[in-house]
Write an enzyme that holds these catalytic residues in place. Structure first.
Site, PDB file in Angstrom:
ATOM      1  NE  ARG A   1      -4.311  -1.668   1.825  1.00  0.00           N
ATOM      2  CZ  ARG A   1      -5.288  -1.925   2.675  1.00  0.00           C
ATOM      3  NH1 ARG A   1      -5.224  -1.476   3.925  1.00  0.00           N
ATOM      4  NH2 ARG A   1      -6.330  -2.630   2.299  1.00  0.00           N
TER       5      ARG A   1
ATOM      6  CE  LYS B   1     -18.110 -19.682   7.859  1.00  0.00           C
ATOM      7  NZ  LYS B   1     -18.534 -19.061   9.111  1.00  0.00           N
TER       8      LYS B   1
ATOM      9  N   GLY C   1      -8.875  -9.320   0.232  1.00  0.00           N
ATOM     10  CA  GLY C   1      -8.402 -10.195   1.315  1.00  0.00           C
ATOM     11  C   GLY C   1      -7.244 -11.101   0.939  1.00  0.00           C
TER      12      GLY C   1
ATOM     13  N   GLY D   1     -12.232  -5.053   1.669  1.00  0.00           N
ATOM     14  CA  GLY D   1     -13.677  -4.804   1.667  1.00  0.00           C
ATOM     15  C   GLY D   1     -14.139  -3.957   0.490  1.00  0.00           C
TER      16      GLY D   1
END
Ligand code: 3PG
Ligand code: MG
Length: 396
Positions: free
Chosen positions: A36, A197, A354, A377
């Site tokens: 970053r 998930k 992620g 996100g």
């Protein structure tokens, strides 16, 4: 979407409030991944070289309006200076006298970093009084923090309505990459969605089936789809209660002419740990004690053959438990194929979110992708088709 860039403004002598995302991973006071920081260097250098007073604003962690020492941006300062190869002044607070004094002492070409914006409650609540306090420190606002653009916070959103608001070079690159990957892509388009998930990616899957030609589902979430089709998944991670939802997504895909690609074989083991004894089975023959930990070679070959026909790839999430070899093999193989097709000029490849960056880097494929987002996100919300407040606020 149209937004202003650094080409459209004169910054010489101006106080530029530059929102960056210095929320970098740290362990024992050291930055463990400086990606970053590397991404924002072009914007900082360009502004400084053009004679702006460059004032960096960022959050770190989630201190919730308290001065939590561990979350101080002071800890990031040495790494920032190291990569920037410039001296960076530091203000102990992002508003008030400490910030005012540091900025007043700046000359054109200087760079300063203000303390964690989340030390103030007004940051997350986007409190107008706090927005005003920050805004009065600058003449222009430049946003280079796509990874924080899903937050409607004071320094990501509110301030863009108070000062002329401009996209920095990293933000510009991100928006252009995302635009060419989903808004206006060369077809056919493949999306790879992995991860544990289904429950965390329902909206994302629902949006993608309307946008892409092939939706490849991997990771633990593929098990939920296999189970929904009546297949035994043994002891695998599986959200059995979401079988109905999985079938709805398959129906929606069918109606939208999107081909959903599920694993046809799997690497299974009896326990989940690195180097656990494993073998490959068809998804029709998963044993009662088996745990699916990766896709198998037939699944990989199938995905690769489809990918060779595609012009665009959007990737979020690994195929298997990539942190624990050999369950990284499926992810590595497809990532390397995507990297090769990209290098050959046959594929535009965009990845983010992620674990994805770590998985691609582990596969030594991240460098070759057309664009790898450092956003978590924010990248997911963009895949969900949501409007990101920090991006919307830059719109002209
Ligand atoms: C991130 O690390 O994803 C961004 O910096 C946003 O952080 P947040 O999830 O704490 O808002
Ligand atoms: Mg986070």
């Amino acid at each position: 979407m149209t937004f202003r860039t650094l080409d459209d403004v004169d910054v010489k002598g101006k106080r530029v409030l530059l929102r960056v995302d210095l929320n970098v991973p740290m362990e024992e006071g050291r930055v463990t991944d400086a990606t970053r920081i590397e991404r924002i260097l072009p914007t900082i250098n360009e502004l400084a070289d053009k004679g702006a007073k460059v004032v960096l604003l960022s959050h770190f962690g989630r201190p919730k309006g308290q001065r939590v020492e561990e979350d101080s941006l002071r800890h990031v300062l040495p790494t920032l200076e190291h990569y920037l190869k410039r001296k960076v002044a530091f203000a102990d607070d992002c508003v008030g006298a400490p910030a005012g004094a540091v900025i007043a002492a700046m000359k054109g070409g200087d760079v300063a970093l203000l303390e964690n914006t989340r030390y103030h409650k007004g940051e997350e609540t986007n409190d107008p009084a706090f927005v005003d306090e920050v805004a009065k420190l600058g003449d222009l606002f430049v946003n280079d923090a796509f990874s924080a653009a899903h937050r409607a916070h004071a320094t990501t959103e509110g301030i863009a309505h108070k000062l002329p608001a401009i996209a920095g070079r990293a933000m510009q690159a991100e928006l252009e990459a995302l635009e060419s990957a989903l808004a206006n892509p060369a077809r056919p388009v493949m999306a790879v969605v992995g991860g544990a998930k289904v429950s965390t990616k329902l909206e994302l899957l629902g949006n993608l089936v309307t946008k892409v030609d092939y939706l490849v589902i991997g990771g633990g979430m593929a098990n939920t789809f296999l189970a929904a089709q009546g297949k035994a998944v043994g002891k695998s991670l599986c959200e059995h209660d979401l079988a109905g939802t999985a079938r709805e997504i398959l129906e929606k895909a069918k109606a939208a002419n999107c081909t959903v690609v599920l694993p046809v074989d799997a690497t299974v083991a009896q326990k989940f740990e690195a180097h656990a004894p494993s073998h490959i089975v068809s998804v029709d023959h998963v044993g009662a004690d088996d745990m699916i930990l990766d896709v198998g070679p037939k699944s990989v070959a199938h995905v690769e053959s489809l990918l060779a026909r595609c012009k665009t790839l959007v990737w979020n999430g690994p195929f298997g438990a990539f942190e624990s070899p050999p369950f990284d093999e499926g992810t590595n193989a497809v990532a390397q194929t995507a990297a090769r097709l990209t290098v050959e000029g046959k594929l535009l490849s965009v990845a983010g979110g992620g674990d994805t960056v770590a998985a691609l880097n582990q596969a030594h494929a991240g460098q070759e992708f057309s664009y790898v987002s450092t956003a978590g996100g924010a990248f997911l919300e963009w895949l969900e088709g949501k409007t990101l407040p920090g991006v919307a606020a830059l719109k002209v």
